[in-house]
Write an enzyme that holds these catalytic residues in place. Structure first.
Site, mmCIF file in Angstrom:
data_model
loop_
_atom_site.group_PDB
_atom_site.id
_atom_site.type_symbol
_atom_site.label_atom_id
_atom_site.label_comp_id
_atom_site.label_asym_id
_atom_site.label_seq_id
_atom_site.Cartn_x
_atom_site.Cartn_y
_atom_site.Cartn_z
ATOM 1 C CB THR A 19 32.645 43.565 34.835
ATOM 2 O OG1 THR A 19 33.079 43.690 36.616
ATOM 3 C CG2 THR A 19 33.157 42.236 34.749
ATOM 4 C CG ASP A 61 36.410 48.267 40.066
ATOM 5 O OD1 ASP A 61 36.418 47.553 39.737
ATOM 6 O OD2 ASP A 61 35.826 48.879 40.970
ATOM 7 C CB SER A 62 31.431 50.985 40.204
ATOM 8 O OG SER A 62 31.014 49.474 41.268
ATOM 9 C CB SER A 63 35.516 49.820 44.403
ATOM 10 O OG SER A 63 36.409 49.928 43.418
ATOM 11 C CG ASP A 94 31.857 46.168 42.800
ATOM 12 O OD1 ASP A 94 31.249 44.853 42.800
ATOM 13 O OD2 ASP A 94 33.251 45.868 42.916
ATOM 14 C CD GLN A 272 23.591 44.754 61.785
ATOM 15 O OE1 GLN A 272 23.844 43.139 61.629
ATOM 16 N NE2 GLN A 272 24.055 45.263 62.717
HETATM 17 N N1 ASP Z 1 34.735 46.088 40.276
HETATM 18 C C1 ASP Z 1 33.544 45.645 39.478
HETATM 19 C C2 ASP Z 1 32.925 47.300 38.982
HETATM 20 O O1 ASP Z 1 32.177 47.638 40.248
HETATM 21 C C3 ASP Z 1 32.339 44.682 39.233
HETATM 22 C C4 ASP Z 1 31.331 44.784 38.812
HETATM 23 O O2 ASP Z 1 31.085 46.099 37.327
HETATM 24 O O3 ASP Z 1 30.484 44.042 38.455
HETATM 25 O O4 ASP Z 1 33.155 48.118 38.900
#
Ligand code: ASP
Length: 340
Positions: A19, A61-63, A94, A272
């Protein structure tokens, strides 16, 4: 420190996406900037802190970040460690905790600061947290901090102890079982007593085994699921139990644990509850898991447990050695300081 002296320090900024460097399209969706160089161009005052050099190995995007990206980042740091004083890695929030954990193991012999940061709100938006996070991270990368760390919202955490806990607050991270390494207010306060002292190199030729399954137990879990799990040739399972690492005394689950453990699968019990330590001796469920051959994730975060298991499975073949290393601190990821 006078500006002149600070300018002698050099920091390499590795932008990987997230982000912090995104723009919002007309459809309202946040996507990575095409030209991340804009990040530094829009904050020219950062050059007062250090000489800066930008690298952009990928912009995601880090996902979408994978173990191959962790290896790529470690390669850049290793190649450049003699050419700068420290590193700032800009990363999506993320999965920053996974990347920080991976780098803490891959670069445990590098004693320079490797500061990961990101933002909840893009740099180009009003009320962004990107400016502060980026400035703080660069400042810290000029200091003597022998850690792979996450800087967020004025706090510096040991990277392999952090977890993302909020998708909308600026205070988006915590470190459930380890105190902060530093705080940035009017002054920079570093807690050196909690920083690493030793240089280690457990993984000279690293490889991540991705056939590791992370499974969360819950009331009402379908025991027949265990007839099909884990998929063939998986090497390890992290079973997230409850509290101190307790699992249900369900005969099908216990049979499954025993049978797979016997056939060579490594099974580690996590909790958890992020805060505290797994203690398999405390309740009947934990004892039963232990008797079936399971080991404990102790006080590691689930992110670090997973990354460490992938790395050990990818680099070691002896099960006893894997289990011994998994439950031993390699890069400050477990033990030491218990927080109440
Ligand atoms: N979706 C974004 C990512 O992880 C969220 C962020 O950077 O805050 O790339």
């Amino acid at each position: 420190m006078p500006t002149k002296l600070r300018n002698r320090r050099k920091v390499i900024i590795i932008h990987t996406g997230g982000t912090i460097g995104m723009v919002q399209g007309k459809d309202g969706v946040l996507r990575p900037l095409q030209n991340p160089e804009m990040l530094l161009h829009s904050l020219p005052e950062l050059a007062d802190i250090a000489e800066l050099e930008l690298r952009v190995p990928f912009n995601l995007d880090s996902s979408n970040v994978q173990p191959s990206h962790w290896l790529q980042l470690a390669g850049i740091v290793r190649a450049e460690q003699n050419n700068c004083d420290g590193f700032v890695i800009l990363h999506g929030t993320d999965t920053i905790a996974y990347t920080a954990a991976a780098l803490s193991f891959l670069l445990a012999d590098v004693m320079q600061p490797i500061i990961l940061t990101g933002a909840q709100r893009p740099l180009c938006m009003l009320r962004t947290d990107a400016r502060t996070n980026l400035t703080d991270a660069i400042e810290l990368a000029t200091r003597d901090i022998p850690e792979t760390a996450v800087l967020f919202n004025n706090t510096l955490w040991r990277g392999n102890r952090t977890q993302k806990i909020s998708s909308n607050r600026y205070s988006a991270f915590h470190s459930p079982n380890y105190p902060p390494l530093g705080q940035l207010g009017l002054h920079v306060t570093l807690n050196r007593e909690y920083m690493r002292r030793e240089r280690q190199n457990f993984f000279p030729t690293p490889h991540f085994e991705t056939k590791v399954l992370c499974l969360k137990l819950h009331p009402g879990f379908t025991a027949t699921l265990f007839d099909i799990l884990p998929p063939a040739n998986f090497k390890a399972v992290l079973l997230q139990g409850f509290g101190a690492g307790n699992i249900p005394l369900h005969p099908r689950l216990l049979q499954w644990l025993e049978a797979h453990s016997k056939r060579g699968l490594t099974i580690a019990i996590a909790s958890q509850s992020p805060r505290g330590c797994v203690d398999l001796s405390l309740y009947e469920g934990g004892r039963a898991a232990q008797a079936c051959g399971a080991i404990s994730c102790r006080d590691m975060t689930i992110e670090t447990s997973l990354v460490k298991m992938m790395l050990l499975q990818g680099t070691r073949s002896d099960r006893a050695e894997i289990e011994q290393l998994f439950t031993t601190a390699l890069a400050g990821e477990l033990g030491e300081e218990q927080m109440s």
